[in-house]
Design a protein around this motif. Structure first.
Motif: not given
Length: 304
Positions: A253-258
């Motif tokens: 898993c990884c964090f993302g998005g604006k």
């Protein structure tokens, strides 16, 4: 806070690993390990594209320079268009294989390894060969350093915001470790166990696999063979929260998005039987989780 799970990419791959969010292009990069492919999902257009890297398994892709692993080597992918790969360092020797990796805030790559003889990886990970892997780092000047030996299957890693602690997963003994971390020297010391997934205190969580840290210093751990991602407090070793997915082999898993509030989650259908695939038809898909109420940090790029 109630989360929402969306199916992002359905069944495009066999064994998805190594998600990495590039905030400059709003793209998610990931690998299909045993199909030797690297992928890019464009969150703006919804387009998913792939490059095949030949006959060498790819386990890591770091964008903005495209540092990739190829079984025993580290290499540079010169562009997403032509797919030309140039080896820059041989790190391991067959049948050992490089696995998960990540870049620290100084631009140094850290990558683990494990034994990967094709006839030795049966359906039960507890029977896989152990203690053949290592943990390495690659400096910007091309210097390779070995930091740990006797690793069974090196996987997820991340660092605290102040760079004083490095967390690291060895999947087969089902351990999450912490080390004192020296960002300047690029060294680890004082190994201790943060969480033991084989203990009664953390039950039904499978094998810890990929991992990412949030801005509150809590670990989000992919629980392979348990169909979960768990949020864990590394100071107490306690599970704070669990998110359940419609497939068992959750890999990373990884964090993302604006604003880095979306959690991108990968999965696998590696070694699954037709009966198992019928039961969990979304195996090998990628999911996006929103509404978690936490956020991650911008991923680091390799300085070389």
């Amino acid at each position: 806070m109630s989360e929402k799970i969306d199916l992002l990419v359905r069944n495009r791959v066999n064994h998805v690993e190594g998600p990495h969010w590039d905030d400059t292009t709003q793209c998610l990069y990931y690998v299909d390990v045993f199909a030797n492919g690297v992928h890019r999902y464009n969150a703006v257009t919804g387009e998913n594209s792939k490059l095949n890297l030949g006959d060498s398994a790819a386990t890591v892709i770091i964008p903005r320079g495209f540092l990739v692993s190829q079984r025993t080597d580290l290499a540079i992918l010169d562009s997403w268009v032509n797919g030309k790969v140039i080896s820059i360092a041989k790190v391991e020797v067959d049948p050992r294989m490089l696995n998960d990796g990540k870049v620290d805030s100084s631009g140094r790559l850290w990558i683990g390894s494990g034994y990967c003889g094709k006839d030795d990886l049966g359906p039960d990970p507890l029977k896989w060969p152990k203690y053949h892997g290592s943990l390495y780092s690659l400096d910007a000047d091309g210097c390779i350093k070995k930091h740990l030996s006797n690793i069974s299957l090196g996987n997820g890693m991340d660092w605290t915001g102040d760079n004083t602690i490095m967390y690291y997963i060895d999947s087969l003994p089902r351990q999450i470790y912490a080390f004192n971390f020296d960002i300047t020297a690029g060294t680890v010391s004082n190994k201790r166990t943060v969480a033991d997934f084989s203990s009664a205190e953390i039950s039904d969580m499978g094998f810890p696999d990929g991992m990412v840290i949030d801005t509150e210093g809590k670990l989000w751990v992919a629980c392979c063979d348990a169909g979960k991602v768990t949020r864990l407090d590394p100071e107490t070793g306690k599970v704070i929260r669990t998110v359940k997915f419609p497939c068992e082999k959750i890999t990373s898993c990884c964090f993302g998005g604006k604003d880095f509030t979306d959690l991108y989650v990968t999965s696998s259908q590696f070694q699954m039987t037709p009966a198992q695939l019928e039961k969990t038809p979304l195996a090998g898909s990628i999911f996006k989780v929103t509404g978690l109420g936490v956020k991650g940090r911008k991923a680091n790029s390799f300085a070389g």
